[in-house]
Design an enzyme around this catalytic site. Structure first.
Site, short mmCIF file in Angstrom:
data_model
loop_
_atom_site.label_atom_id
_atom_site.label_comp_id
_atom_site.label_asym_id
_atom_site.label_seq_id
_atom_site.Cartn_x
_atom_site.Cartn_y
_atom_site.Cartn_z
N SER A 64 -5.85 -7.45 11.39
CA SER A 64 -5.63 -5.96 10.02
C SER A 64 -5.72 -6.63 9.08
O SER A 64 -5.39 -6.66 7.76
CB SER A 64 -4.60 -4.84 10.56
OG SER A 64 -3.04 -5.64 10.25
N LYS A 116 1.88 -5.89 6.89
CA LYS A 116 0.70 -4.65 5.76
C LYS A 116 1.27 -5.31 4.63
O LYS A 116 1.80 -5.95 4.19
CB LYS A 116 0.60 -3.76 6.21
CG LYS A 116 0.12 -2.89 7.60
CD LYS A 116 -1.04 -3.34 7.88
CE LYS A 116 -1.33 -2.56 9.69
NZ LYS A 116 -2.38 -2.66 9.83
#
Length: 251
Positions: free
Chosen positions: A50, A110
């Site tokens: 990701s 993230k």
């Protein structure tokens, strides 16, 4: 005249005193090591793509636990407490490790995009913060980013396009797949107090705040700042990789 030397008591091996001495010695070592990891620095392994191309699958990252406040050792297992005040919000652009809001037993990594009070909108891979479009510059010489991707069903590295973008004082590279009919977006929303909005740099292959919502600041464990090892284990579902050139990469 010169004083007497202190004698070191040696216990016979496997005696009751020896076991007691060894037990306390290892207890001290374990408390020191885990106390250090709880308060100062820890490390995490990147299991997914990701954050490609910033973090490759298999990267082991070093995380500063002090970036957002000095935490009382081991308090994160009960009710996190910070010396001298509450936990601070991350800076825009910081890569953070946090407890997944849907299941806090899982740790996610993230990039911080929206801070408390920000309005966020994402349409066709265009990021808009507080009404201002965040510009991105296409990278033509992208071989070093493309080689971090493995071909998977529905994900061909040849389709990827890379852009340089900046949030706050952080410059980084994002990956997009223009062959997608519809990119993952986000209607205009306002980040509530005590929360942040996070996204992956691999914009079309990231489950993030666009999918499951905001991250409470109290869930944040620390700020990632360096890659210390890059190894996809042979027994992993992912293709084996060892990338020594990534060791020391700053995030």
């Amino acid at each position: 005249m010169f004083g007497s030397k202190k004698e070191v008591v040696k216990h016979p091996m496997f005696s009751k005193e020896w076991f007691k001495y060894e037990l306390w010695s290892w207890t001290y070592i374990i408390l020191i090591v885990f106390g250090f990891r709880s308060t100062f620095i820890d490390h995490y392994h990147i299991p997914s793509g990701s954050l490609l191309p910033t973090n490759a699958i298999g990267d082991s990252i070093v995380v500063s636990k002090m970036s957002y406040g000095f935490k009382v050792p081991f308090s994160e297992f009960f009710n996190p407490m910070y010396i001298g005040g509450e936990q601070k919000a991350p800076a825009r652009g910081d890569i953070v490790v946090f407890e997944y809001p849907v299941d806090p037993s899982i740790l996610f990594v993230k990039r911080t995009v929206g801070l408390p009070g920000d309005t966020i909108e994402v349409f066709d891979n265009t990021l808009i913060i507080n009404g201002q479009e965040i510009t991105k510059t296409k990278i033509e010489d992208d071989a070093k980013y493309r080689e971090l991707y493995d071909e998977k069903p529905g994900q061909d590295p040849k389709d990827m396009v890379f852009y340089e973008q900046q949030l706050g004082d952080k410059k980084f590279v994002i990956g997009e797949n223009p062959t997608f009919f519809r990119h993952l977006g986000q209607d205009k929303i306002t980040v509530p107090e005590g929360h942040v909005f996070v996204m992956g740099d691999n914009r079309d292959y990231s489950s993030d705040s666009r999918v499951w919502g905001f991250v409470p600041i109290k869930n944040i464990r620390g700020r990632a700042f360096m890659v210390w090892m890059s190894l996809v284990y042979p027994w992993s579902q992912e293709k084996f990789h060892f990338r020594p050139s990534r060791i020391g990469t700053q995030l």
